[in-house]
Design a protein around this motif. Structure first.
Motif, PDB file in Angstrom:
ATOM      1  N   ILE A 111      19.772  49.407  55.388  1.00  0.00           N
ATOM      2  CA  ILE A 111      21.093  49.073  55.893  1.00  0.00           C
ATOM      3  C   ILE A 111      20.900  48.006  56.953  1.00  0.00           C
ATOM      4  N   LEU A 112      21.586  46.881  56.821  1.00  0.00           N
ATOM      5  CA  LEU A 112      21.547  45.824  57.828  1.00  0.00           C
ATOM      6  C   LEU A 112      22.809  45.962  58.665  1.00  0.00           C
ATOM      7  N   ALA A 113      22.615  46.213  59.956  1.00  0.00           N
ATOM      8  CA  ALA A 113      23.758  46.447  60.836  1.00  0.00           C
ATOM      9  C   ALA A 113      23.580  45.681  62.136  1.00  0.00           C
TER      10      ALA A 113
ATOM     11  N   THR B 178      28.584  55.051  52.210  1.00  0.00           N
ATOM     12  CA  THR B 178      28.976  55.650  53.480  1.00  0.00           C
ATOM     13  C   THR B 178      28.652  54.706  54.634  1.00  0.00           C
ATOM     14  N   ALA B 179      27.464  54.143  54.637  1.00  0.00           N
ATOM     15  CA  ALA B 179      27.076  53.208  55.700  1.00  0.00           C
ATOM     16  C   ALA B 179      27.959  51.964  55.694  1.00  0.00           C
TER      17      ALA B 179
ATOM     18  N   ALA C 199      26.239  48.723  66.111  1.00  0.00           N
ATOM     19  CA  ALA C 199      26.666  49.670  65.072  1.00  0.00           C
ATOM     20  C   ALA C 199      25.607  50.718  64.750  1.00  0.00           C
ATOM     21  N   ILE C 200      24.416  50.580  65.293  1.00  0.00           N
ATOM     22  CA  ILE C 200      23.310  51.458  64.909  1.00  0.00           C
ATOM     23  C   ILE C 200      23.635  52.934  65.145  1.00  0.00           C
ATOM     24  N   THR C 201      24.107  53.270  66.320  1.00  0.00           N
ATOM     25  CA  THR C 201      24.405  54.676  66.625  1.00  0.00           C
ATOM     26  C   THR C 201      25.499  55.206  65.711  1.00  0.00           C
TER      27      THR C 201
ATOM     28  N   VAL D  74      28.427  47.108  59.946  1.00  0.00           N
ATOM     29  CA  VAL D  74      27.394  47.112  58.911  1.00  0.00           C
ATOM     30  C   VAL D  74      27.592  45.862  58.061  1.00  0.00           C
ATOM     31  N   ILE D  75      26.521  45.128  57.872  1.00  0.00           N
ATOM     32  CA  ILE D  75      26.568  43.838  57.176  1.00  0.00           C
ATOM     33  C   ILE D  75      26.231  43.996  55.699  1.00  0.00           C
ATOM     34  N   GLY D  76      25.275  44.862  55.373  1.00  0.00           N
ATOM     35  CA  GLY D  76      24.876  45.041  53.983  1.00  0.00           C
ATOM     36  C   GLY D  76      24.039  46.294  53.817  1.00  0.00           C
TER      37      GLY D  76
END
Length: 148
Positions: free
Chosen positions: A106-108, A83-84, A112-114, A90-92
């Protein structure tokens, strides 16, 4: 990779790591059980990719890009990662931890955080009647000895 700004390559390694742990994959709106490919057909396809001289195929066939077959994830953790990963920026994503429930990292990108929080709250936490379990962390350098 992170210190040199090669975020997409780092994200690829996170995805390969999680793919070795996963037990399910989100296809459309359903979670489907998966089996780790490790038969002759799969290995022969990797060899063909390596021989192709097509840079993208050769890269994708490299050993570090191949998932293992550990199956230590859960349907829920796989759902969160998938989903993320559908959120722009989102990178990974990957499973983390050593038992006792673990967690998902999750690396974002900052912007993109919100959107990641909103998507996970809407598609994972709220439908299950759970309060959000998201903690936003900012990576920093690890411990070190400073000599004066």
């Amino acid at each position: 990779l992170l210190s040199s700004g090669r975020f997409d390559e780092f994200g690829q390694l996170m995805r390969a790591s999680h793919n070795g742990d996963r037990v399910c994959a989100l296809t459309g709106t359903e979670m489907m059980e998966i089996q780790s490919p490790c038969d002759d057909v799969y290995l022969e396809s990797l060899i063909a990719d390596l021989r192709s001289e097509d840079p993208s195929r050769v890269f994708a066939a490299q050993l570090q890009q191949q998932p293992g077959g550990y199956a230590c994830s859960t349907k829920e953790a796989d759902f969160i990662v998938d989903t993320a990963m559908g959120v722009p920026g989102v990178i990974g994503g990957q499973l983390s931890g050593a038992g006792l429930g673990g967690c998902v990292m999750i690396l974002a990108k900052q912007e993109a955080i919100t959107a990641v929080q909103d998507r996970l709250n809407e598609e994972y936490y709220s439908p299950r009647g759970l309060s959000s379990g998201i903690t936003v962390c900012v990576p920093v350098a690890g411990s070190m000895v400073i000599e004066i």
